[in-house]
Design an enzyme around this catalytic site. Structure first.
Site, PDB file in Angstrom:
ATOM      1  CD  GLU A  70      -1.433  -2.486   1.579  1.00 58.42           C
ATOM      2  OE1 GLU A  70      -0.251  -2.592   1.973  1.00 58.42           O
ATOM      3  OE2 GLU A  70      -2.192  -3.472   1.449  1.00 58.42           O
ATOM      4  CB  ALA A 181       7.459 -34.912 -17.030  1.00 60.51           C
ATOM      5  NE  ARG A 211      12.641 -28.701  -9.627  1.00 62.69           N
ATOM      6  CZ  ARG A 211      13.620 -29.354 -10.240  1.00 62.69           C
ATOM      7  NH1 ARG A 211      14.794 -28.769 -10.444  1.00 62.69           N
ATOM      8  NH2 ARG A 211      13.437 -30.601 -10.649  1.00 62.69           N
ATOM      9  CB  THR A 223      13.290 -39.966  -7.324  1.00 68.11           C
ATOM     10  OG1 THR A 223      12.025 -40.511  -7.689  1.00 68.11           O
ATOM     11  CG2 THR A 223      13.599 -38.794  -8.214  1.00 68.11           C
ATOM     12  CG  LEU A 231      15.358 -32.375  -6.609  1.00 63.74           C
ATOM     13  CD1 LEU A 231      14.864 -33.029  -5.324  1.00 63.74           C
ATOM     14  CD2 LEU A 231      14.349 -32.645  -7.733  1.00 63.74           C
ATOM     15  CD  GLU A 315      10.238 -31.353  -9.373  1.00 59.52           C
ATOM     16  OE1 GLU A 315      10.501 -31.887 -10.470  1.00 59.52           O
ATOM     17  OE2 GLU A 315      10.764 -30.310  -8.992  1.00 59.52           O
ATOM     18  N   GLY A 318       5.722 -42.564  -8.680  1.00 63.11           N
ATOM     19  CA  GLY A 318       4.372 -43.022  -8.323  1.00 63.11           C
ATOM     20  C   GLY A 318       4.258 -43.717  -6.980  1.00 63.11           C
ATOM     21  CB  ALA A 322       0.186 -44.161  -4.522  1.00 62.84           C
TER      22      ALA A 322
HETATM   23  N1  LIG Z   1       8.857 -38.151 -14.987  1.00 63.09           N
HETATM   24  C1  LIG Z   1       8.765 -37.678 -13.778  1.00 63.09           C
HETATM   25  O1  LIG Z   1       8.130 -36.653 -13.535  1.00 63.09           O
HETATM   26  C2  LIG Z   1       9.441 -38.392 -12.677  1.00 63.09           C
HETATM   27  C3  LIG Z   1      10.013 -39.608 -12.891  1.00 63.09           C
HETATM   28  N2  LIG Z   1      10.592 -40.280 -11.864  1.00 63.09           N
HETATM   29  C4  LIG Z   1      11.098 -41.614 -12.138  1.00 63.09           C
HETATM   30  O2  LIG Z   1      10.348 -42.514 -11.347  1.00 63.09           O
HETATM   31  C5  LIG Z   1      11.156 -43.577 -10.876  1.00 63.09           C
HETATM   32  C6  LIG Z   1      11.108 -43.639  -9.359  1.00 63.09           C
HETATM   33  O3  LIG Z   1       9.788 -43.828  -8.962  1.00 63.09           O
HETATM   34  P1  LIG Z   1       9.363 -44.211  -7.481  1.00 63.09           P
HETATM   35  O4  LIG Z   1      10.203 -45.296  -6.964  1.00 63.09           O
HETATM   36  O5  LIG Z   1       7.919 -44.412  -7.500  1.00 63.09           O
HETATM   37  O6  LIG Z   1       9.597 -42.821  -6.752  1.00 63.09           O
HETATM   38  P2  LIG Z   1      10.310 -42.243  -5.467  1.00 63.09           P
HETATM   39  O7  LIG Z   1      11.671 -42.694  -5.263  1.00 63.09           O
HETATM   40  O8  LIG Z   1      10.172 -40.779  -5.652  1.00 63.09           O
HETATM   41  O9  LIG Z   1       9.412 -42.772  -4.271  1.00 63.09           O
HETATM   42  C7  LIG Z   1       9.535 -44.046  -3.711  1.00 63.09           C
HETATM   43  C8  LIG Z   1      10.507 -44.063  -2.552  1.00 63.09           C
HETATM   44  O10 LIG Z   1      10.072 -43.169  -1.572  1.00 63.09           O
HETATM   45  C9  LIG Z   1      10.497 -43.614  -0.286  1.00 63.09           C
HETATM   46  N3  LIG Z   1       9.369 -43.585   0.648  1.00 63.09           N
HETATM   47  C10 LIG Z   1       9.383 -42.990   1.853  1.00 63.09           C
HETATM   48  N4  LIG Z   1       8.231 -43.138   2.479  1.00 63.09           N
HETATM   49  C11 LIG Z   1       7.443 -43.832   1.675  1.00 63.09           C
HETATM   50  C12 LIG Z   1       6.114 -44.292   1.810  1.00 63.09           C
HETATM   51  N5  LIG Z   1       5.388 -44.044   2.896  1.00 63.09           N
HETATM   52  N6  LIG Z   1       5.608 -44.990   0.796  1.00 63.09           N
HETATM   53  C13 LIG Z   1       6.340 -45.238  -0.322  1.00 63.09           C
HETATM   54  N7  LIG Z   1       7.608 -44.811  -0.493  1.00 63.09           N
HETATM   55  C14 LIG Z   1       8.157 -44.118   0.505  1.00 63.09           C
HETATM   56  C15 LIG Z   1      11.101 -44.989  -0.466  1.00 63.09           C
HETATM   57  O11 LIG Z   1      12.497 -44.758  -0.469  1.00 63.09           O
HETATM   58  P3  LIG Z   1      13.551 -45.857   0.089  1.00 63.09           P
HETATM   59  O12 LIG Z   1      13.424 -46.990  -0.881  1.00 63.09           O
HETATM   60  O13 LIG Z   1      14.863 -45.164   0.005  1.00 63.09           O
HETATM   61  O14 LIG Z   1      13.119 -46.211   1.460  1.00 63.09           O
HETATM   62  C16 LIG Z   1      10.591 -45.396  -1.834  1.00 63.09           C
HETATM   63  O15 LIG Z   1      11.453 -46.265  -2.509  1.00 63.09           O
HETATM   64  C17 LIG Z   1      12.548 -43.310 -11.410  1.00 63.09           C
HETATM   65  O16 LIG Z   1      12.729 -44.043 -12.559  1.00 63.09           O
HETATM   66  C18 LIG Z   1      12.533 -41.835 -11.741  1.00 63.09           C
HETATM   67  O17 LIG Z   1      13.391 -41.542 -12.804  1.00 63.09           O
HETATM   68  C19 LIG Z   1      10.647 -39.771 -10.606  1.00 63.09           C
HETATM   69  C20 LIG Z   1      10.105 -38.541 -10.349  1.00 63.09           C
HETATM   70  C21 LIG Z   1       9.426 -37.761 -11.357  1.00 63.09           C
HETATM   71  N1  LIG Z   2      12.077 -36.756 -16.011  1.00 62.66           N
HETATM   72  C1  LIG Z   2      11.515 -35.553 -15.858  1.00 62.66           C
HETATM   73  C2  LIG Z   2      11.412 -34.936 -14.573  1.00 62.66           C
HETATM   74  N2  LIG Z   2      11.870 -35.579 -13.483  1.00 62.66           N
HETATM   75  C3  LIG Z   2      12.008 -34.943 -12.173  1.00 62.66           C
HETATM   76  O1  LIG Z   2      13.020 -33.968 -12.193  1.00 62.66           O
HETATM   77  C4  LIG Z   2      14.106 -34.371 -11.365  1.00 62.66           C
HETATM   78  C5  LIG Z   2      15.423 -33.915 -11.922  1.00 62.66           C
HETATM   79  O2  LIG Z   2      15.598 -32.573 -11.586  1.00 62.66           O
HETATM   80  P1  LIG Z   2      16.974 -31.786 -11.836  1.00 62.66           P
HETATM   81  O3  LIG Z   2      18.100 -32.709 -11.453  1.00 62.66           O
HETATM   82  O4  LIG Z   2      16.925 -30.581 -10.958  1.00 62.66           O
HETATM   83  O5  LIG Z   2      17.007 -31.422 -13.288  1.00 62.66           O
HETATM   84  C6  LIG Z   2      13.954 -35.856 -11.292  1.00 62.66           C
HETATM   85  O6  LIG Z   2      14.573 -36.436 -10.201  1.00 62.66           O
HETATM   86  C7  LIG Z   2      12.462 -36.006 -11.198  1.00 62.66           C
HETATM   87  O7  LIG Z   2      11.985 -35.664  -9.917  1.00 62.66           O
HETATM   88  N3  LIG Z   2      10.829 -33.725 -14.506  1.00 62.66           N
HETATM   89  C8  LIG Z   2      10.376 -33.058 -15.615  1.00 62.66           C
HETATM   90  O8  LIG Z   2       9.852 -31.951 -15.498  1.00 62.66           O
HETATM   91  N4  LIG Z   2      10.496 -33.639 -16.816  1.00 62.66           N
HETATM   92  C9  LIG Z   2      11.042 -34.852 -16.997  1.00 62.66           C
HETATM   93  O9  LIG Z   2      11.114 -35.304 -18.131  1.00 62.66           O
END
Ligand SMILES: NC(=O)C1=CN([C@@H]2O[C@H](COP(=O)(O)OP(=O)(O)OC[C@H]3O[C@@H](n4cnc5c(N)ncnc54)[C@H](OP(=O)(O)O)[C@@H]3O)[C@@H](O)[C@H]2O)C=CC1
Ligand SMILES: Nc1c(N[C@@H]2O[C@H](COP(=O)(O)O)[C@@H](O)[C@H]2O)[nH]c(=O)[nH]c1=O
Length: 603
Positions: A70, A181, A211, A223, A231, A315, A318, A322
């Site tokens: 303001e 993505a 971010r 991941t 990140l 980020e 799955g 979930a």
């Molecule tokens: N395209 C995209 O936008 C993205 C793609 N990806 C891809 O997805 C894949 C990884 O997927 P995903 O394994 O599902 O992802 P994450 O690693 O992100 O999540 C799963 C992990 O989270 C941890 N965790 C902690 N608490 C919990 C809980 N309560 N329930 C479940 N997990 C928990 C565990 O780690 P720990 O095993 O260490 O205990 C588990 O292995 C990779 O191939 C990556 O490249 C990932 C992010 C974004």
């Molecule tokens: N593969 C994928 C993503 N993946 C997400 O981005 C992270 C990588 O971030 P950085 O290392 O900062 O570049 C990776 O670990 C995952 O969480 N994001 C997207 O927008 N598009 C993509 O195709």
């Protein structure tokens, strides 16, 4: 300042000109949004001053402690303010008791104020509106005094700008966005786990912006193992969010980009007792480890709420997305869909098992937007509607903080933490400039206690670099920036820290607090009004100045404030404990022996 009735009635506007009104409010929301995430966490305020269709002044709040929207708008409009209308996306909070937002409008001669939304926090709600009306400024609140389709849309833009604050206030967890993505066939990686890149460069730049608006980015352990992500927000300037890794197993690599904490902090959230040796390794790299009894998204979000975070970007893949969705902590989804097909039966998808068996159970996004970003389509929408705050706030938990006569237990405890909380003026981040002499007797102005405290880490060190650091901290735009700067230099250049810092810091803090509570009469009254209550800085993670999550912190800030209160009241607690007239740190050590057992009280 009072206005004549004549001036007031002359400014009643024709409410049918809704398109103009809505346009100005939308602009206020648009400029308010410019500071989203930059200095977190604080609400976003914008102000547009207009005469009819002509905008004569604008301003938005950069961060708490910086000049209010303001006042900036009034200064830019100058004399044109007289009789003009001010459009505010949100009712001001005036949390530091200086009322500049309201008084600048009144003093400038603004005759009408249009407010997008009332302040979401109960202790501010309606207060500024009442103050303005009591000075005979006409105030129209969207949805209450002005209603139409266009006004409804403008109101929505105001809700969206401060959605994180509204969700946080209503749900007691930060506002969370799940972003992913995926390919056209619904995969977030190939079956090998390889995922870089699915979305286009344009989409990924957009992610950097997302971010930059967030306080923290969360991924799961898998991941980290698979992608070794950074990140960081790399869109050119602005706020850098902290990174959080959720990992139950702690089977994480010893070397990873996220363990480089030179620019940004990283937290690893894990299961209590998991791999202690790895926890030690992380700690040695400056990574903070937070243990949970049972690691799950809701508890992690409650922890983030306690840390004051407004907005979180998930980020993860799955398997973590979930449980985050099913525990109700995700509020919004951003899905970047790339026109690619990767196939693969085992290739991961954005959301793992939700336990649904019929399509009718599917979660339906609300308020969905579709946008083309480079070759991709960004689909975004809310999983939960923006809460209607009126009936929800104050929550039961908030009541004791708002009404000090309500006590959580036998002893009366006043918790304070964030500067906009009811006793937020006690926070070192509350922006009250201090005027104090330096070691050479020269008068200096420090924008806040935090600026003063952080800079004093380097005072007296005979090194030009230390002097540069002091100047840098002193000229930081906000207390948060001063804190970040001071902590960063302390960590990166320990040689620049004065050797007596650990013993001197309590006296430094006391001196700054004494100045703050001496020169601002309303702060002095506020402090004295708490006589008989135990003051606790409710910082869950600063275990020296704060009280910790479960009372494990030493609460030195609360103690110093109580000591100061006693001094002002002329009934020095310390002099009853000891006749020692030594330093504050000596006194406080002795005072410890008679502290009220506030730690026993469960918040
Ligand atoms: N395209 C995209 O936008 C993205 C793609 N990806 C891809 O997805 C894949 C990884 O997927 P995903 O394994 O599902 O992802 P994450 O690693 O992100 O999540 C799963 C992990 O989270 C941890 N965790 C902690 N608490 C919990 C809980 N309560 N329930 C479940 N997990 C928990 C565990 O780690 P720990 O095993 O260490 O205990 C588990 O292995 C990779 O191939 C990556 O490249 C990932 C992010 C974004
Ligand atoms: N593969 C994928 C993503 N993946 C997400 O981005 C992270 C990588 O971030 P950085 O290392 O900062 O570049 C990776 O670990 C995952 O969480 N994001 C997207 O927008 N598009 C993509 O195709």
């Amino acid at each position: 300042m009072a206005f004549s009735l004549g001036a007031f009635s002359a400014t009643i506007v024709c409410k049918s000109n809704y398109s103009l009104e809505a346009g100005h409010i939308r602009r206020a929301a648009e400029i308010a949004d410019k500071s989203a995430g930059f200095t977190s966490p604080h609400p976003n305020f914008g102000c547009v001053i207009a005469v009819g269709s002509k905008v004569v002044g604008e301003g938005f709040l950069y961060a708490q402690g910086t000049k209010c929207a303001e006042l900036q708008a009034v200064e830019s409009a100058g004399e044109l303010c007289r009789g003009a209308t001010a459009y505010l996306n949100m009712e001001p909070g005036d949390c530091h008791g200086d009322h500049t937002s309201v008084s600048s409008l009144i003093q400038a001669g603004i005759s009408r104020v249009v407010v997008g939304i009332k302040h979401p926090l109960q202790h501010f709600r309606g207060r500024a509106v009442r103050s303005l009306r009591s000075e005979r400024v006409q105030v129209d609140v969207l949805g209450e005094d002005l209603q139409s389709k266009l006004i409804e849309e403008a109101l929505k833009s105001c809700l969206l700008v401060n959605a994180p604050l509204i969700y946080r206030a209503a749900c007691q967890v930060p506002f969370s966005v799940l972003k992913y993505a995926m390919t056209l066939d619904g995969k977030i990686a190939a079956s090998s786990g390889h995922a870089s890149w699915i979305s286009s460069k344009e989409s990924r730049s957009r992610v950097f912006e997302l971010r930059g608006r967030s306080n923290a980015i969360i991924v799961g352990g898998n991941t980290v193992r698979r992608d070794n992500p950074r990140l960081t927000a790399r869109h050119g300037g602005g706020h850098l969010p902290i990174r959080i890794v959720m990992s139950q197993t702690l089977n994480l690599p010893e070397v990873a980009n996220l363990w480089d904490t030179s620019d940004v902090h990283t937290i690893v959230a894990t299961q209590r007792g998991a791999k202690k040796s790895f926890q030690k390794l992380l700690a040695s790299k400056g990574v903070e480890v937070v243990e949970f009894d049972i690691l799950n998204p809701r508890d992690v979000m409650e922890h983030c709420y306690d840390r004051g975070y407004l907005s979180i970007l998930w980020e993860c893949g799955g398997s973590l997305a979930a449980p985050a969705i099913s525990s109700g902590v995700i509020h919004k989804v951003y899905a970047f869909v790339a026109p690619k097909i990767i196939g693969g039966e085992g290739a991961p998808s954005p959301v793992g098992e939700l336990g649904m068996v019929e399509m009718s159970q599917a979660l339906k996004l609300i308020d969905v937007s579709y946008e083309k970003v480079g070759p991709d389509i960004l689909i975004s929408g809310f999983l939960q509607p923006i809460p209607d705050l009126t009936p929800i706030i104050p929550s039961v938990n908030e009541t004791s903080a708002i009404d000090p006569t309500v006590t959580p237990d036998d002893a009366r405890i006043l918790f304070f933490y964030k500067a906009w909380d009811p006793y937020g003026a006690f926070s070192n981040f509350s922006p009250y400039p201090l005027h104090m002499t330096d070691e050479n007797g020269v008068y200096l102005t420090w924008p806040s206690v935090e600026h003063y405290y952080q800079a004093h880490k380097f005072i007296g060190v005979n090194d030009p670099l230390a002097r540069d650091c002091i100047e840098k901290i002193k000229s930081s735009k906000s207390p948060e920036e001063a804190a970040r700067e001071g902590r960063k230099i302390q960590k990166q250049c320990p040689d620049l820290v004065r050797p007596d810092w650990e013993t001197a810091k309590i006296d430094v803090m006391y001196k700054a607090l004494k100045c703050k509570f001496s020169i601002y009469p309303h702060l002095n009254s506020l402090l004295l009004s708490t006589a008989g209550s135990v003051l606790v800085e409710a910082s869950p993670y600063d275990l020296f100045w704060g009280g910790g999550r479960e009372g494990e912190g030493l609460n030195y800030l609360g103690r110093l404030l109580m000591q100061l209160r006693s001094e002002f009241l002329g009934e020095s607690l310390t002099s009853r404990v000891t006749q020692d007239r030594g330093s504050t740190s000596q006194n406080i050590t002795k005072t410890n022996e008679i502290q009220v057992p506030w730690k026993l009280i469960n918040r």
